[in-house]
Motif scaffolding. Sequence first.
Motif, PDB file in Angstrom:
ATOM      1  N   SER A 177      23.615  -0.748 -15.067  1.00  0.00           N
ATOM      2  CA  SER A 177      24.901  -1.264 -14.584  1.00  0.00           C
ATOM      3  C   SER A 177      25.272  -0.745 -13.198  1.00  0.00           C
ATOM      4  N   ASP A 178      24.701   0.412 -12.807  1.00  0.00           N
ATOM      5  CA  ASP A 178      25.067   1.017 -11.526  1.00  0.00           C
ATOM      6  C   ASP A 178      23.957   1.970 -11.098  1.00  0.00           C
ATOM      7  N   LEU A 179      23.331   1.705  -9.965  1.00  0.00           N
ATOM      8  CA  LEU A 179      22.207   2.539  -9.523  1.00  0.00           C
ATOM      9  C   LEU A 179      22.650   3.953  -9.169  1.00  0.00           C
ATOM     10  N   ASN A 180      23.794   4.087  -8.535  1.00  0.00           N
ATOM     11  CA  ASN A 180      24.258   5.432  -8.161  1.00  0.00           C
ATOM     12  C   ASN A 180      24.592   6.268  -9.393  1.00  0.00           C
ATOM     13  N   GLN A 181      24.973   5.587 -10.462  1.00  0.00           N
ATOM     14  CA  GLN A 181      25.320   6.294 -11.694  1.00  0.00           C
ATOM     15  C   GLN A 181      24.066   6.781 -12.431  1.00  0.00           C
ATOM     16  N   VAL A 182      22.996   5.965 -12.419  1.00  0.00           N
ATOM     17  CA  VAL A 182      21.792   6.343 -13.183  1.00  0.00           C
ATOM     18  C   VAL A 182      20.821   7.199 -12.375  1.00  0.00           C
ATOM     19  N   LYS A 183      20.948   7.165 -11.058  1.00  0.00           N
ATOM     20  CA  LYS A 183      19.994   7.896 -10.213  1.00  0.00           C
ATOM     21  C   LYS A 183      19.936   9.391 -10.541  1.00  0.00           C
ATOM     22  N   PRO A 184      21.056  10.110 -10.644  1.00  0.00           N
ATOM     23  CA  PRO A 184      20.951  11.544 -10.980  1.00  0.00           C
ATOM     24  C   PRO A 184      20.318  11.775 -12.342  1.00  0.00           C
ATOM     25  N   PHE A 185      20.574  10.896 -13.301  1.00  0.00           N
ATOM     26  CA  PHE A 185      20.016  11.047 -14.634  1.00  0.00           C
ATOM     27  C   PHE A 185      18.490  11.049 -14.571  1.00  0.00           C
ATOM     28  N   TYR A 186      17.924  10.100 -13.856  1.00  0.00           N
ATOM     29  CA  TYR A 186      16.465   9.973 -13.824  1.00  0.00           C
ATOM     30  C   TYR A 186      15.797  10.978 -12.887  1.00  0.00           C
ATOM     31  N   LEU A 187      16.442  11.297 -11.776  1.00  0.00           N
ATOM     32  CA  LEU A 187      15.819  12.209 -10.811  1.00  0.00           C
ATOM     33  C   LEU A 187      16.124  13.669 -11.137  1.00  0.00           C
ATOM     34  N   GLY A 191      13.570  14.272 -14.185  1.00  0.00           N
ATOM     35  CA  GLY A 191      12.619  14.931 -13.298  1.00  0.00           C
ATOM     36  C   GLY A 191      11.669  14.014 -12.552  1.00  0.00           C
ATOM     37  N   PHE A 192      11.996  12.724 -12.471  1.00  0.00           N
ATOM     38  CA  PHE A 192      11.155  11.806 -11.698  1.00  0.00           C
ATOM     39  C   PHE A 192      11.503  11.891 -10.212  1.00  0.00           C
ATOM     40  N   GLU A 193      10.636  11.308  -9.386  1.00  0.00           N
ATOM     41  CA  GLU A 193      10.840  11.279  -7.932  1.00  0.00           C
ATOM     42  C   GLU A 193      11.120   9.854  -7.487  1.00  0.00           C
ATOM     43  N   LEU A 194      11.991   9.696  -6.494  1.00  0.00           N
ATOM     44  CA  LEU A 194      12.266   8.381  -5.920  1.00  0.00           C
ATOM     45  C   LEU A 194      11.084   7.968  -5.043  1.00  0.00           C
ATOM     46  N   ILE A 195      10.495   6.824  -5.369  1.00  0.00           N
ATOM     47  CA  ILE A 195       9.331   6.332  -4.636  1.00  0.00           C
ATOM     48  C   ILE A 195       9.707   5.211  -3.671  1.00  0.00           C
ATOM     49  N   LEU A 196      10.634   4.344  -4.092  1.00  0.00           N
ATOM     50  CA  LEU A 196      11.013   3.213  -3.244  1.00  0.00           C
ATOM     51  C   LEU A 196      12.402   2.725  -3.632  1.00  0.00           C
ATOM     52  N   ARG A 197      13.220   2.469  -2.607  1.00  0.00           N
ATOM     53  CA  ARG A 197      14.524   1.841  -2.827  1.00  0.00           C
ATOM     54  C   ARG A 197      14.441   0.412  -2.301  1.00  0.00           C
ATOM     55  N   GLY A 208       4.076  12.297  -9.851  1.00  0.00           N
ATOM     56  CA  GLY A 208       2.714  12.428  -9.348  1.00  0.00           C
ATOM     57  C   GLY A 208       2.313  11.412  -8.300  1.00  0.00           C
ATOM     58  N   LYS A 209       3.301  10.808  -7.602  1.00  0.00           N
ATOM     59  CA  LYS A 209       3.030   9.840  -6.544  1.00  0.00           C
ATOM     60  C   LYS A 209       2.369   8.559  -7.064  1.00  0.00           C
ATOM     61  N   TYR A 210       2.725   8.162  -8.272  1.00  0.00           N
ATOM     62  CA  TYR A 210       2.368   6.826  -8.746  1.00  0.00           C
ATOM     63  C   TYR A 210       3.322   5.840  -8.079  1.00  0.00           C
ATOM     64  N   HIS A 211       2.991   4.535  -8.074  1.00  0.00           N
ATOM     65  CA  HIS A 211       3.907   3.595  -7.406  1.00  0.00           C
ATOM     66  C   HIS A 211       5.200   3.403  -8.188  1.00  0.00           C
ATOM     67  N   HIS A 212       5.166   3.414  -9.507  1.00  0.00           N
ATOM     68  CA  HIS A 212       6.383   3.609 -10.295  1.00  0.00           C
ATOM     69  C   HIS A 212       6.047   3.675 -11.776  1.00  0.00           C
ATOM     70  N   HIS A 213       6.695   4.616 -12.437  1.00  0.00           N
ATOM     71  CA  HIS A 213       6.680   4.683 -13.892  1.00  0.00           C
ATOM     72  C   HIS A 213       7.909   3.997 -14.473  1.00  0.00           C
ATOM     73  N   ILE A 214       8.987   3.957 -13.680  1.00  0.00           N
ATOM     74  CA  ILE A 214      10.232   3.316 -14.123  1.00  0.00           C
ATOM     75  C   ILE A 214      10.835   2.541 -12.957  1.00  0.00           C
ATOM     76  N   GLY A 215      11.213   1.294 -13.225  1.00  0.00           N
ATOM     77  CA  GLY A 215      12.001   0.509 -12.293  1.00  0.00           C
ATOM     78  C   GLY A 215      13.413   0.373 -12.831  1.00  0.00           C
ATOM     79  N   LEU A 216      14.394   0.411 -11.946  1.00  0.00           N
ATOM     80  CA  LEU A 216      15.804   0.306 -12.327  1.00  0.00           C
ATOM     81  C   LEU A 216      16.458  -0.734 -11.427  1.00  0.00           C
ATOM     82  N   ASN A 217      17.127  -1.730 -12.005  1.00  0.00           N
ATOM     83  CA  ASN A 217      17.746  -2.752 -11.161  1.00  0.00           C
ATOM     84  C   ASN A 217      19.115  -3.161 -11.690  1.00  0.00           C
TER      85      ASN A 217
END
Length: 282
Positions: A177-187, A191-197, A208-217
């Motif tokens: 529902s909101d990227l700014n709201q879920v971003k802290p939860f996942y990162l 403990g995941f890393e932001l790969i692409l916005r 581990g520098k994969y292209h993505h394990h999770i997409g959020l939209n």
Amino acid sequence: MNFHRKPYTYIGQVNLKVTDLNRSLEFYQQIIGFQVLNQTEKSAELTADGRTVLLTIEQPDGVVAKQGRTTGLYHFALLLPSRSDLAQFVVHLSERNIPIGSADHLVSEALYLSDPDGNGIEVYRDRDPSEWTWNNDEVAMSTDPLDFRGLLAGVRERTWNGLPSDTVMGHIHLHVSDLNQVKPFYLEGLGFELILRFGGQALFIANGKYHHHIGLNTWNGVGAPQPSANSVGLKAYTVVYPNVEARAQAVANLQRIGASVSEEGEEFLTADPSGNRIRLVI
């Protein structure tokens, strides 16, 4: 490089709710190519190698059809081991007259379809990581037309025997529902890393520098509501940590940022701010 086994954190299993278990079993066996590992009257565990559960489907009491414009599953993604496997899958779907979408994402080649309840599925193959392009800490991804002619030129045999045994759950893509709201939860939490916005509409995160394990939209709308508890769609998915210490750190981080975490047997259960439920396992 295997981003879906230890020492990485990765997506292990997806649990879906469906309206008709028998109809879904026929689809997931005959069209996708799973084997049934275990089955009860209301649920089934599906596998590619005869040992590892990748997908669980269940028919809840009082289940209702998939609701539009809510949070939840966009698609789960099955990663095939080779390009020739993807080509054989294309031939198989063509012979069954199954409509598909497709894309070349630069890092991967992907096919898209839906199960009988409208749950989204991606089946893809990765290009070798040496072929990925990085700009600092961001990987280059796109949605270009898939080269079917080049892909099918690699079909050595036209026999299809279901999913290859080393198929894995490559990633999961979620409506939130909101990227700014879920971003802290996942990162900060998981403990995941932001790969692409992707503009202000999607985030792609990984370990581990994969292209993505999770997409959020937010393609179902900013502020999209959660589906009802008995709605078709995602029940939960697992995040697999490489060891007890890594999971304990994630649990502590989630609690520190105010996320609810409960213990159930040998698993920890949590949910992102959009209601997507996650089982933390090792």
